[in-house]
Design a protein around this motif. Structure first.
Motif, short mmCIF file in Angstrom:
data_model
loop_
_atom_site.label_atom_id
_atom_site.label_comp_id
_atom_site.label_asym_id
_atom_site.label_seq_id
_atom_site.Cartn_x
_atom_site.Cartn_y
_atom_site.Cartn_z
N TRP A 50 -1.12 50.26 12.28
CA TRP A 50 -0.43 49.97 10.86
C TRP A 50 -1.25 49.51 9.80
N ASN A 51 -0.55 49.81 8.51
CA ASN A 51 -1.23 49.21 7.49
C ASN A 51 -0.39 48.08 6.44
N GLN A 52 0.86 48.62 6.38
CA GLN A 52 1.87 47.38 5.57
C GLN A 52 3.14 47.73 6.29
N PHE A 53 3.98 46.67 5.98
CA PHE A 53 5.39 46.25 6.47
C PHE A 53 6.38 46.15 5.30
N PHE A 54 7.44 46.70 5.22
CA PHE A 54 8.41 46.23 4.05
C PHE A 54 9.77 45.67 4.88
N VAL A 55 10.30 44.81 3.97
CA VAL A 55 11.50 44.03 4.69
C VAL A 55 12.19 43.42 3.36
N LEU A 56 13.79 43.75 3.73
CA LEU A 56 14.42 43.47 2.41
C LEU A 56 14.84 41.91 2.37
N GLU A 57 14.73 41.49 1.00
CA GLU A 57 15.03 40.13 0.84
C GLU A 57 16.41 39.66 1.51
N GLU A 58 16.64 38.29 1.19
CA GLU A 58 17.94 37.75 1.21
C GLU A 58 18.54 38.34 2.48
N TYR A 59 17.88 38.35 3.70
CA TYR A 59 18.55 38.69 4.87
C TYR A 59 19.45 37.36 5.62
N THR A 60 20.57 37.61 5.78
CA THR A 60 21.67 36.64 5.81
C THR A 60 21.95 36.50 7.28
N GLU A 61 21.85 37.29 8.25
CA GLU A 61 22.21 37.32 9.59
C GLU A 61 21.24 36.05 10.54
N GLN A 62 22.18 35.56 11.53
CA GLN A 62 21.42 34.50 12.09
C GLN A 62 20.26 34.84 13.09
N LYS A 63 20.22 36.10 13.60
CA LYS A 63 19.14 36.44 14.62
C LYS A 63 17.79 36.71 13.83
N PRO A 64 16.77 36.63 14.30
CA PRO A 64 15.42 37.03 13.39
C PRO A 64 15.31 38.48 12.98
N LEU A 65 14.92 38.68 11.89
CA LEU A 65 14.71 39.82 11.29
C LEU A 65 13.43 40.61 12.04
N TYR A 66 13.74 41.98 12.42
CA TYR A 66 12.45 42.55 12.97
C TYR A 66 11.68 43.25 11.86
#
Length: 793
Positions: A50-66
């Motif tokens: 891997w080199n870098q990961f991307f994730v969207l802000e303001e995730y609102t669900e209860q379970k952890p965001l992969y």
């Protein structure tokens, strides 16, 4: 809401594509490294994928965001590999499954708070804890979503523009900011628009500049405007977020309105007695403009009253004030007309109006008649009168008239306050001033009179005028010496020596100044001792004509000096100069002089003055010492305790042993002066006067009994002493109660001891104390017996 979900799905697909591309790049790089390792053993094989990961802000669900997955080539899938995660947010924001290498976000991420996280990962042997590969670093980037609305940080805005501004005139620029990422998508791309305030103003959609969009906006019609401007992201498209700001715009005034008088004709009236400068009235030309654009200036541009009236502007520069410029007279003219113009004082060349910025009106002023006081033909009179003018001399005639049409008869008088000594008199009918008393310039050189003129029909109308009278000098006073001169001549003076300079004074003031002439009186013209020299400068010198002066021969000389003036008629006087003969030293300092009516000159030497003061000081000290010694020699030999016994009642309760108690009472104090102990006592008391040798001439014979030197009965002697004490008018009036009781043979009091009393419980009579107490007091004081030795008080 649907658009938001669609956007998130799109971002997820993009993320998956990027991850696949990244994985492909890593695999290619790993293949290159393997090839390089075959060629060179120094190259370390890379095991991360891997080199870098991307994730969207303001995730609102209860379970952890992969987020992503860690994997090492050294992991063969038997569970012996353990993964670790460290760096920003490790453990509290991001979690790692140490067996599978899965990374999850357990907190809500906000790109506006933190845009990326730097993390470090490593693969370890689970059993030994030894690293399988070196630690590697990777980045988790937070991808932006449109979750922030635009904001105007400087609102509300205020702006001012001139009225009548043309279309397109710049007003103000507003700016909004958006916290979203401007480099990604359209979340931070804004578009401006006006929600309220049209059609007067417009705004540029991209720059936020506000401009005028409607011409000829008039401040006098509307002065304030309020705009509501909106800034919307997503370039203003549907679904974008928006923010608003208020802009308050004020139209400033320009001089675009001419002034207008409220009336075309103003009527005013003024009394003919109004003084110059008094206000007649005020007018105003109103202007719809404000501030300096409404300021006015007024002027009289025509009419027959330009010479009698003036116009000015008040401090607010709005009103015109009409004042009296020249004295008015109802009998001359009853009314006046003024043509007044009002115009603006400020003009703006940028704005031109069609109408002139001025207006004209007419003012009619009526002069009202009043009953005026008489007026003199002059405002001030000046008169010169010689001081030798005879009583009744007319030196001035004043004239007054009634300015009214009736022309009433005038009566004249002098105000008494201006002539308290009544030196002048005035004819009541014709106004002639004349002298009533002789004038003396030397007492009063000026007289300031107030002359009154009163109407016969109206005594309340009184006019006044000031008359200054100067009294001219006449040579009627003789000159005299400036002071009474008393001088001296030294015995060693020689002929021609200056003795005194004399000057004179004259209360007169001749036109050419004073010119005094000095000479000795005719009876002393041939004086052999002194001569007087006229210096021709209003002074003269007194000189000696000989030497050889002597106090014994003659101590005083009197010289009559004649002083005359040079005016006409000439005046003269004679004054006597006293010259005393004194003994002087070689420097001309006076050593001694005749003391008769002579004051020692001020140039007494310092040494002589110090010697005189020293002698006076020594004399004063000797007098003080002498007085002190005399007061001490006359002071009785009392102790300090005895001196404070006066005006006190002292009681001694001890009972002595009668006449045998010699320590309690000194019996020798009562013996005759012929007895030796008493004589010795008087030697000690030197402050007492000597005793009389015999008392027979002072005491009645029936009270005197001859007392021998060895006699124990001193009753007669005490009687004699008491008689003398009672007869002494010089004895001091002491208030002390001192009782002297003698217990001896034949005492009528008997024993005072309670031990010898047969009835100790019986009260004794002590009347003898009232009879003998004061007498013993005087007797004891007479002989200086101390009350501390008295047997009883």
């Amino acid at each position: 809401m649907a658009s938001v979900l669609l956007s998130r799905r799109t971002f997820t697909m993009i993320l998956m594509v990027l991850l696949l591309l990244n994985l492909k790049e890593v695999l290619l790089e790993d293949q290159v490294e393997n090839n390089l390792k075959v060629k060179s053993l120094s190259r370390v094989k890379r095991g991360w994928v891997w080199n870098q990961f991307f994730v969207l802000e303001e995730y609102t669900e209860q379970k952890p965001l992969y987020i992503g997955k860690l994997h090492s080539d050294m992991d063969i899938g038997d569970g012996s590999t353990r993964y670790t995660l460290s760096g920003e947010g490790a453990g509290n924001t991001f979690t790692l499954d140490d067996s599978t290498g899965d990374i999850h976000a357990i907190k809500r991420l906000d790109r506006e708070v933190k845009a990326q996280y730097v993390l470090r990962a490593q693969a370890l042997n689970r059993e030994t804890g030894r690293p399988l590969e070196p630690e590697s670093e990777f980045i988790v980037k937070i991808q932006d979503i449109n979750d922030n609305e635009p904001k105007f940080l400087d609102g509300p805005y205020r702006a001012t523009i001139p009225e009548m501004s043309p279309v397109g005139t710049f007003v103000i620029q507003v700016t909004a900011v958006d916290a979203d990422d401007p480099s990604y998508g359209s979340s931070a791309r804004l578009a401006y628009s006006i929600i309220e305030g049209q059609p007067y103003f417009s705004v540029d959609a991209k720059t936020g500049e506000v401009h005028v969009s409607l011409p000829d906006m008039d401040r006098e019609v509307r002065e304030q405007y309020q705009l509501v401007i909106q800034a919307k992201d997503m370039e203003g498209q549907l679904g974008g977020l928006a923010g608003t700001a208020t802009v308050n715009i004020t139209l400033s005034d320009i001089n675009d309105n001419p002034p207008k008088f409220t009336q075309q004709l103003y009527k005013m009236s003024v009394l003919e007695s109004s003084p110059v400068g008094s206000v007649v009235g005020q007018i105003q030309a109103k202007d719809r403009d404000v501030g300096i654009n409404a300021e006015m200036k007024y002027s009289i541009i025509g009419g027959d009253g330009q010479d009698f009236f003036d116009i000015s502007t008040d401090v607010s520069n709005l009103y015109a004030i009409i004042t009296v410029k020249k004295k008015l007279d109802f009998e001359t003219k009853h009314s006046y007309t003024l043509k007044v113009e009002g115009s603006n004082t400020h003009f703006d060349s940028r704005f031109k109006t069609k109408d002139p910025l001025s207006d004209v009106t007419t003012v009619h002023v009526s002069v009202e008649d009043v009953d005026e006081a008489p007026e003199f033909d002059s405002q001030f009179y000046y008169v010169e009168v010689p001081e030798d003018a005879e009583i009744g001399t007319v030196f001035k005639t004043v004239s007054a008239r009634d300015p009214d049409t009736a022309n009433n008869t005038i009566r004249y008088s002098i105000e008494r306050k201006s002539d308290p000594e009544k030196c002048f008199y005035m004819d009541v009918s014709n106004g002639s001033l004349m002298t009533a008393l002789p004038l003396d310039r030397e007492k009063a050189s000026w007289h300031n009179l107030t002359v009154l003129a009163m109407e016969m029909n109206n005594p309340s109308k009184i006019g006044s005028v000031f008359v200054a009278i100067r009294v001219l000098d006449v040579n009627d006073n003789p000159p005299s010496l400036m002071q009474y001169y008393g001088t001296f001549v030294c015995e060693n003076a020689k002929a021609g020596q200056l003795i005194q300079t004399v000057t004179a004074v004259d209360p007169d003031e001749p036109t050419g100044g004073q010119h005094f002439h000095y000479s000795l009186a005719p009876e002393a013209a041939n004086n052999p001792n002194f001569t007087l020299r006229d210096n021709q400068d209003n002074s003269a010198w007194l000189l000696t004509r000989r030497g050889g002066w002597s106090v014994q021969t003659q101590s005083v000389y009197y010289l009559p000096i004649l002083v005359s003036d040079g005016d006409q008629p000439a005046q003269s006087s004679t004054s006597t100069l006293t010259v005393r003969v004194c003994s002087c030293d070689s420097d001309g300092e006076v050593l001694s002089c005749d003391a008769e009516a002579y004051t020692m000159p001020a140039n007494l030497s310092q040494a002589a003055l110090i010697a005189i003061l020293a002698c006076a000081f020594v004399l004063i000290v000797m007098i003080i010492l002498t007085l002190s010694l005399r007061s001490q020699s006359k002071k009785p030999y009392f102790t300090k305790e005895e001196e404070h016994l006066h005006e006190n009642i002292v009681r001694y309760d001890d009972e002595g042993g009668g006449e045998e108690d010699t320590e309690a009472f000194d019996i020798y104090a009562l013996w005759s002066p012929r007895v030796e102990p008493l004589t010795n006592y008087h030697k000690l008391r030197q402050d007492m006067l000597p005793e009389d040798k015999s008392l027979s001439r002072h005491v009645p014979q029936h009270c005197v009994t001859e007392v021998g030197e060895d006699s124990s009965n001193i009753h007669s002697y005490v009687e004699a002493k008491l008689y003398k004490a009672d007869s002494d008018t010089c004895a001091p009036p002491y208030d002390s109660l001192q009782t002297y009781a003698y217990e001896g043979e034949g005492s009528i009091a008997g024993s005072l001891s309670s031990l010898q009393s047969q009835t100790s419980h019986t009260d004794h009579e002590y009347d003898y104390l009232n009879e003998w107490g004061p007498r013993f007091l005087k007797l004891a004081e007479m002989y200086g017996v101390s009350n501390n030795h008295s047997p009883m008080w």
